[in-house]
Design a protein around this motif. Structure first.
Motif, PDB file in Angstrom:
ATOM      1  N   LEU A 262       5.511  11.385   1.812  1.00 46.18           N
ATOM      2  CA  LEU A 262       5.011  10.413   2.779  1.00 46.18           C
ATOM      3  C   LEU A 262       3.783  10.933   3.512  1.00 46.18           C
ATOM      4  N   ARG A 263       3.753  12.238   3.775  1.00 50.92           N
ATOM      5  CA  ARG A 263       2.567  12.820   4.383  1.00 50.92           C
ATOM      6  C   ARG A 263       1.364  12.712   3.445  1.00 50.92           C
ATOM      7  N   GLY A 264       1.609  12.882   2.149  1.00 50.77           N
ATOM      8  CA  GLY A 264       0.518  12.732   1.192  1.00 50.77           C
ATOM      9  C   GLY A 264      -0.008  11.316   1.097  1.00 50.77           C
TER      10      GLY A 264
ATOM     11  N   VAL B 173       0.833  -1.199   0.000  1.00 47.85           N
ATOM     12  CA  VAL B 173       0.000   0.000   0.000  1.00 47.85           C
ATOM     13  C   VAL B 173       0.872   1.256   0.000  1.00 47.85           C
ATOM     14  N   THR B 174       1.928   1.251   0.814  1.00 44.49           N
ATOM     15  CA  THR B 174       2.826   2.407   0.864  1.00 44.49           C
ATOM     16  C   THR B 174       3.516   2.620  -0.465  1.00 44.49           C
ATOM     17  N   ARG B 175       3.971   1.545  -1.088  1.00 45.55           N
ATOM     18  CA  ARG B 175       4.636   1.644  -2.378  1.00 45.55           C
ATOM     19  C   ARG B 175       3.713   2.255  -3.428  1.00 45.55           C
ATOM     20  N   ASP B 176       2.481   1.739  -3.536  1.00 45.91           N
ATOM     21  CA  ASP B 176       1.545   2.237  -4.545  1.00 45.91           C
ATOM     22  C   ASP B 176       1.166   3.693  -4.278  1.00 45.91           C
ATOM     23  N   ALA B 177       0.928   4.023  -3.000  1.00 50.62           N
ATOM     24  CA  ALA B 177       0.557   5.408  -2.667  1.00 50.62           C
ATOM     25  C   ALA B 177       1.723   6.362  -2.907  1.00 50.62           C
ATOM     26  N   MET B 178       2.931   5.919  -2.618  1.00 53.48           N
ATOM     27  CA  MET B 178       4.107   6.761  -2.827  1.00 53.48           C
ATOM     28  C   MET B 178       4.337   7.020  -4.309  1.00 53.48           C
ATOM     29  N   LEU B 179       4.161   6.010  -5.138  1.00 52.11           N
ATOM     30  CA  LEU B 179       4.325   6.200  -6.572  1.00 52.11           C
ATOM     31  C   LEU B 179       3.315   7.199  -7.116  1.00 52.11           C
ATOM     32  N   THR B 180       2.081   7.114  -6.634  1.00 52.32           N
ATOM     33  CA  THR B 180       1.059   8.053  -7.079  1.00 52.32           C
ATOM     34  C   THR B 180       1.385   9.470  -6.619  1.00 52.32           C
ATOM     35  N   THR B 181       1.821   9.605  -5.373  1.00 53.77           N
ATOM     36  CA  THR B 181       2.104  10.930  -4.816  1.00 53.77           C
ATOM     37  C   THR B 181       3.305  11.573  -5.495  1.00 53.77           C
ATOM     38  N   LEU B 182       4.321  10.787  -5.779  1.00 50.81           N
ATOM     39  CA  LEU B 182       5.524  11.341  -6.408  1.00 50.81           C
ATOM     40  C   LEU B 182       5.257  11.862  -7.816  1.00 50.81           C
ATOM     41  N   GLY B 183       4.147  11.455  -8.427  1.00 52.54           N
ATOM     42  CA  GLY B 183       3.824  11.944  -9.758  1.00 52.54           C
ATOM     43  C   GLY B 183       2.907  13.150  -9.765  1.00 52.54           C
ATOM     44  N   LEU B 184       2.563  13.687  -8.593  1.00 53.66           N
ATOM     45  CA  LEU B 184       1.657  14.828  -8.526  1.00 53.66           C
ATOM     46  C   LEU B 184       2.385  16.132  -8.835  1.00 53.66           C
ATOM     47  N   ASP B 185       1.593  17.152  -9.180  1.00 56.58           N
ATOM     48  CA  ASP B 185       2.162  18.431  -9.604  1.00 56.58           C
ATOM     49  C   ASP B 185       2.959  19.117  -8.497  1.00 56.58           C
TER      50      ASP B 185
END
Length: 313
Positions: free
Chosen positions: A231-233, A198-210
């Motif tokens: 990580l907060r995101g 879950v952390t991996r998938d959420a981190m990948l999504t967050t790192l691609g945000l504007d």
């Protein structure tokens, strides 16, 4: 925040009633007769009938449940049919062992899972595939098998930790901690796998945000972006995964405690089920339900801190 807490507590009341009713009905289908088990085979029919009447076993399931519910609402959870000890006293004595397992396994799963998830999200495709493999294995391997393997390896072949038994914290903190290492590790493997993915998938999504790209363009350091902002995101999905993992650990203690012969609620409910000791089974089931309610309540409170919209809603 307080409306959220009050709403959750209000919803927990029917949940407790439903769980107690289902447990009561299911326990009635377990083979065996408490009165016959208590008296033995040499008791007379008169003694048997008298004990059944005393335990209200001669009444219908609905009548028995109503009597039980009435006593519980009055604060009386009854006594064990076999030991005569108070159910609340038994729970208070065994609960610290189960709590130590659940809290320890949750802490270990969260720490290792988050670190592994962040690492796999920031270190390339191979680490992501490795996390998928670890997650699959951790989810597929049963806790009791892992517990037996850990005992065989780290208590028998290499006698580093005790194989069974429990030492109270007040007697020896060191032995208390050593005795919990293998049970906590066995219980936490599945949680590590889930939280890492879950952390991996959420981190990948967050790192691609504007806003992450804006931070990079502004010259913010990589470590600061990962551990302070990204990580907060990921907070909401990670908190959800931790909460679900902790809830899964509650029934998981039944298997782990029996393998390591720990005097917790898991071994208590197993023994009570075999003996058809309904007051103890009901007491443990309600305790497990309360633990789940508390975990959900903590998750809701954390939601309100991580996402202010939750407080508004």
């Amino acid at each position: 925040m307080f409306p959220i807490i009050l709403r959750r507590l209000a919803l927990s009341i029917p949940l407790l009633v439903i769980v107690s009713a289902i447990t009561f009905v299911l326990e009635s289908f377990v083979p065996g007769d408490p009165a016959r088990t208590i008296l033995g085979i040499n008791a007379t029919q008169e003694q048997y009938d008298a004990l059944r009447a005393t335990l209200h076993l001669d009444q219908s399931i609905a009548a028995q449940y109503w009597l039980y519910l009435r006593d519980v609402l009055g604060g009386d959870f009854g006594d064990s049919l076999f030991t005569g000890e108070s159910v609340l006293g038994t729970i208070n004595q065994r609960l610290p062992v189960t709590l130590a397992l659940v809290i320890g396994a949750t802490g270990l799963s969260t720490l290792v899972g988050v670190l592994l998830g962040v690492y796999s999200a920031t270190r390339g495709r191979f680490s992501r595939r490795l996390t998928d493999v670890v997650s699959l294995l951790g989810s597929a391997l049963p806790n009791f098998w892992l517990a037996l393997m850990l005992v065989s390896l780290f208590a028998v072949r290499f006698p580093i930790f005790p194989a069974t038994g429990y030492t109270p914290f007040a007697e020896s903190p060191g032995q208390w901690a050593a005795g919990l290492v293998l049970p906590v590790v066995a219980l936490s493997i599945g949680g590590v796998a889930m939280i890492a993915k879950v952390t991996r998938d959420a981190m990948l999504t967050t790192l691609g945000l504007d806003y992450i790209r804006t931070l990079r363009a502004s010259g913010v350091g990589r470590s600061s972006i990962i551990w302070k902002h990204a990580l907060r995101g990921c907070g909401l999905p990670v908190v959800t995964a931790v909460g679900l993992t902790m809830i899964a650990f509650v029934p998981g203690t039944v298997f782990v405690e029996n393998v390591f012969t720990l005097p917790g609620l898991g071994t208590t409910v197993t023994e009570a089920t075999n003996q058809h000791d309904l007051p103890v089974v009901q007491g443990v089931a309600l305790t497990f339900t309360v633990m789940v309610i508390v975990v959900n309540l903590v998750v809701d409170v954390l939601y309100s801190f991580l996402n202010p919209k939750v407080r508004v809603e």
